[in-house]
Structure formats: structure tokens, C-alpha cells
Scaffold this motif. Structure first.
Motif, PDB file in Angstrom:
ATOM      1  N   PHE A  19       0.821  -1.207  -0.044  1.00 53.81           N
ATOM      2  CA  PHE A  19       0.181  -0.057   0.028  1.00 53.81           C
ATOM      3  C   PHE A  19       0.933   1.313  -0.048  1.00 53.81           C
ATOM      4  N   ASP A  20       0.437   2.398  -0.538  1.00 54.08           N
ATOM      5  CA  ASP A  20       0.854   3.805  -0.306  1.00 54.08           C
ATOM      6  C   ASP A  20       0.831   4.079   1.094  1.00 54.08           C
ATOM      7  N   LEU A  21       1.966   4.170   1.806  1.00 53.57           N
ATOM      8  CA  LEU A  21       2.101   4.661   2.981  1.00 53.57           C
ATOM      9  C   LEU A  21       3.102   5.769   3.289  1.00 53.57           C
ATOM     10  N   GLN A  22       3.126   6.457   2.228  1.00 49.77           N
ATOM     11  CA  GLN A  22       4.346   7.618   2.102  1.00 49.77           C
ATOM     12  C   GLN A  22       3.890   8.921   3.035  1.00 49.77           C
ATOM     13  N   GLU A  23       2.582   9.196   3.059  1.00 53.44           N
ATOM     14  CA  GLU A  23       1.864  10.166   3.992  1.00 53.44           C
ATOM     15  C   GLU A  23       2.065   9.808   5.443  1.00 53.44           C
ATOM     16  N   ALA A  52       3.375   0.015  -4.890  1.00 52.85           N
ATOM     17  CA  ALA A  52       4.186  -0.447  -5.912  1.00 52.85           C
ATOM     18  C   ALA A  52       3.863  -1.955  -6.156  1.00 52.85           C
ATOM     19  N   ALA A  53       3.743  -2.764  -5.108  1.00 58.82           N
ATOM     20  CA  ALA A  53       3.669  -4.217  -5.572  1.00 58.82           C
ATOM     21  C   ALA A  53       2.216  -4.719  -5.436  1.00 58.82           C
ATOM     22  N   PHE A  54       1.302  -3.801  -5.408  1.00 54.16           N
ATOM     23  CA  PHE A  54      -0.086  -4.071  -5.107  1.00 54.16           C
ATOM     24  C   PHE A  54      -0.705  -5.079  -6.595  1.00 54.16           C
ATOM     25  N   GLY A  55      -0.286  -4.547  -7.904  1.00 54.06           N
ATOM     26  CA  GLY A  55      -0.638  -5.211  -9.003  1.00 54.06           C
ATOM     27  C   GLY A  55      -0.041  -6.704  -8.855  1.00 54.06           C
ATOM     28  N   ILE A 145      11.579  -3.455  -2.904  1.00 54.05           N
ATOM     29  CA  ILE A 145      10.848  -3.163  -3.922  1.00 54.05           C
ATOM     30  C   ILE A 145      11.302  -1.476  -3.965  1.00 54.05           C
ATOM     31  N   VAL A 146      11.765  -1.030  -5.119  1.00 53.86           N
ATOM     32  CA  VAL A 146      12.301   0.351  -5.219  1.00 53.86           C
ATOM     33  C   VAL A 146      11.611   1.202  -6.235  1.00 53.86           C
TER      34      VAL A 146
END
Length: 305
Positions: A19-23, A52-55, A145-146
Motif C-alpha cells: 500500500f501507499d504509506l508515504q504520507e 508499488a507491488a499491489f498489482g 521494492i524500489v
């Protein structure tokens, strides 16, 4: 009787790769653990956006829709530094995105790599290089994952065929040949590989994962197989022969083999339409990370600790 994961392909993934946890991470870095925890609890009913790895995970889980429904082929487990409290938002997001993930280990800030072996995972994906190195040093396939968060976010896949791309030396194979290249140069490497063409290379950290994929592939005909694999290597002739003979000795099928002789891998990965790419060289990962979910494998002579 204890429940077992049996002979499934087991993939362990961190919440930051899924998931997107940047915030959230920004709050953690700027304000600390307490503020991060409060933020996650306040937003636990707000699903996180794909990472990034969700798909990749979505396609992995879709493999369970093929064949017998009573014998699923894949298990994806969460391994996260979140606590049980902050992990609630992760599980709520899993449910919101309709991902069939039911098992997890939340370690409250401590490294979770030891649970890779507890789950007997074939692969561990994370955004934390230290956790990845520890998993690799314990004998498990692992990659950092980069790629940019949301690289495949929400996209409806054109095909449910799952395409893996692997570098050879220090990923599928050991780095024994790469050591000669790094220390003695291209001519010595070429000569050594020509002389050792009929001697199989030793396995690298991703050999067992590739074998697990091949085991699933053998359940299908070539035309109907939902998994496709490719070797994408900087090698060229005559150094190709040892690679081919090694895979033949292992009785592992590679569907496509790209011997690029030092050419940039990015455009070839795009042409292959890879879902994920694994490489030990950071420059190869950097050139590919905007095109495909890319995992850096910090293993071998190119990655001194």
C-alpha cells in the motif's frame, strides 16, 4: 490438528510494498511514533491506496481462481513493522480492495524478517533494505521494492498472465561468475564461462522461488499457463551456454531468455511486459523502476554489506 500452508507458493510482503504509506511515513519521520499511531487510528476506516507491488499481489492471488478452488496455489501473508493497533488500517485496506489475505505478523516497530521463515515463505518483498538483507542472509529469496508507489495502482490488468523477469548472476544463480567479471574483467569472465560451460552454476537466492513457480507452471499446458518467466541478463554468447545447461540440469523451465550483452534492460522489460523484475545491480533497477515493479536483490559481490 494444526493448520498448514501445505505446498502453496507463499509470498510475504510488507505493508509499505503493498500500500501507499508515504504520507503516514512522513508523519512518522517528522513527528514520531505516537503521532504516526494516532494518525493511523484516526484514519483506520479510510482505505490506503495501492502501492508499488499491489498489482503483482493482485495477480498472484488471481492464480487461486485457476484450477481447483479447494486447493489454492498461492498464499500471500503480511509481515509488517506496524503494531496491532496501526495494523488494523492495513487489514481494513486489504478488505476494501478485496484481497484474500488473512494472515499477518505485526511486530510493533521491530524487524519482522524472522517471520519469513516461520511462514516458510518462498519470497519476501519489502521497502526496508535491512529487513531484506536479513531474510537473504537467512537463505530466503527477498527483494527491496524500489519502484514508485502506485506504479500499477488501480489499473485493470489487460491480461491475468503473470510475468516474472529475473537477472541471472547473483539472483537465480550464485555470483561465482560475476566475481570473476568484477575482479578480472570481461575477457577473463568470457574465457572462464567458456571453459566451464558444462559445469552447472550454483543456485542463487531466487533458485527455490523459481522452482516453486515452475511447479505451478507444470500443472498447465504451455498455451494455458497463467505464469510466464524470463531471464533478462547482461550475458551474451558464448557465456550463454553455461546458463542454458544449468537450467536444464535443474529441470527448471524459463519461457524466455534475453541475452543482452550489456544493453540496457529497461526497453526489453517493457517489450516483455513484465509484472515484476528482480536484479542485484542497482543501476539496472534504477533504469527499470519507472516501467515495472522492480525488486533490488542486495546479494553478491555487487552489494557489499
Amino acid at each position: 490438528m494444526a493448520v498448514s500452508l501445505g505446498d502453496k507458493l507463499v509470498v510475504a510482503i510488507s505493508s509499505t510494498a503493498l500500500f501507499d504509506l508515504q504520507e503516514s511515513h512522513k508523519i512518522f519521520m517528522e513527528q514520531g511514533v505516537k503521532a504516526y499511531s494516532e494518525y493511523q487510528i484516526e484514519h483506520e476506516d479510510q482505505p490506503l491506496e495501492p502501492g508499488a507491488a499491489f498489482g503483482l499481489v493482485k495477480k498472484l492471488l488471481a492464480l487461486n481462481d485457476t484450477g481447483s478452488k479447494s486447493h489454492p496455489k498461492v498464499e500471500v501473508v503480511l509481515i509488517s513493522r506496524n503494531s496491532a493497533d496501526t495494523g488494523l488500517r492495513i487489514f481494513n485496506s486489504v478488505e476494501a480492495h478485496q484481497l484474500n489475505i488473512t494472515r499477518a505478523a505485526f511486530t510493533g516497530g521491530r524487524t519482522p524478517y524472522q517471520y519469513v521463515s516461520a511462514f516458510n515463505a518462498h519470497l519476501f518483498l519489502s521497502t526496508n533494505p535491512d529487513d531484506v538483507r536479513k531474510a537473504l542472509n537467512s537463505g530466503y529469496a527477498a527483494a527491496t521494492i524500489v519502484s514508485k508507489t502506485g506504479l500499477t495502482a488501480g489499473a485493470q490488468p489487460e491480461s491475468f498472465e503473470l510475468k516474472f523477469a529475473f537477472d541471472g548472476d547473483a539472483v537465480i544463480f550464485s555470483d561465482e561468475a560475476e566475481q570473476i567479471f568484477k575482479k578480472q574483467g570481461l575477457n577473463a569472465f568470457t574465457q572462464s564461462e567458456r571453459e566451464a560451460a558444462k559445469n552447472p552454476l550454483k543456485g542463487g537466492p531466487f533458485k527455490n522461488f523459481l522452482a516453486a513457480l515452475h511447479k505451478i507452471q507444470k500443472e498447465f499446458t504451455l498455451e494455458e499457463c497463467p505464469i510466464r518467466t524470463a531471464l533478462v541478463t547482461a550475458r551474451s554468447a558464448p557465456a550463454h551456454e553455461r546458463v542454458v545447461r544449468t537450467l536444464r540440469t535443474w529441470n527448471i523451465r524459463i519461457d524466455e531468455a534475453l541475452f543482452l550483452g550489456g544493453l540496457s534492460k529497461a526497453e526489453f522489460l517493457k517489450a516483455y511486459d513484465a509484472d515484476v523484475f528482480f536484479d542485484d545491480q542497482q543501476d539496472h533497477c534504477f533504469s527499470a523502476k519507472d516501467l515495472v515493479a522492480t525488486g533490488h536483490v542486495p546479494h553478491g559481490i555487487a552489494n557489499p554489506e
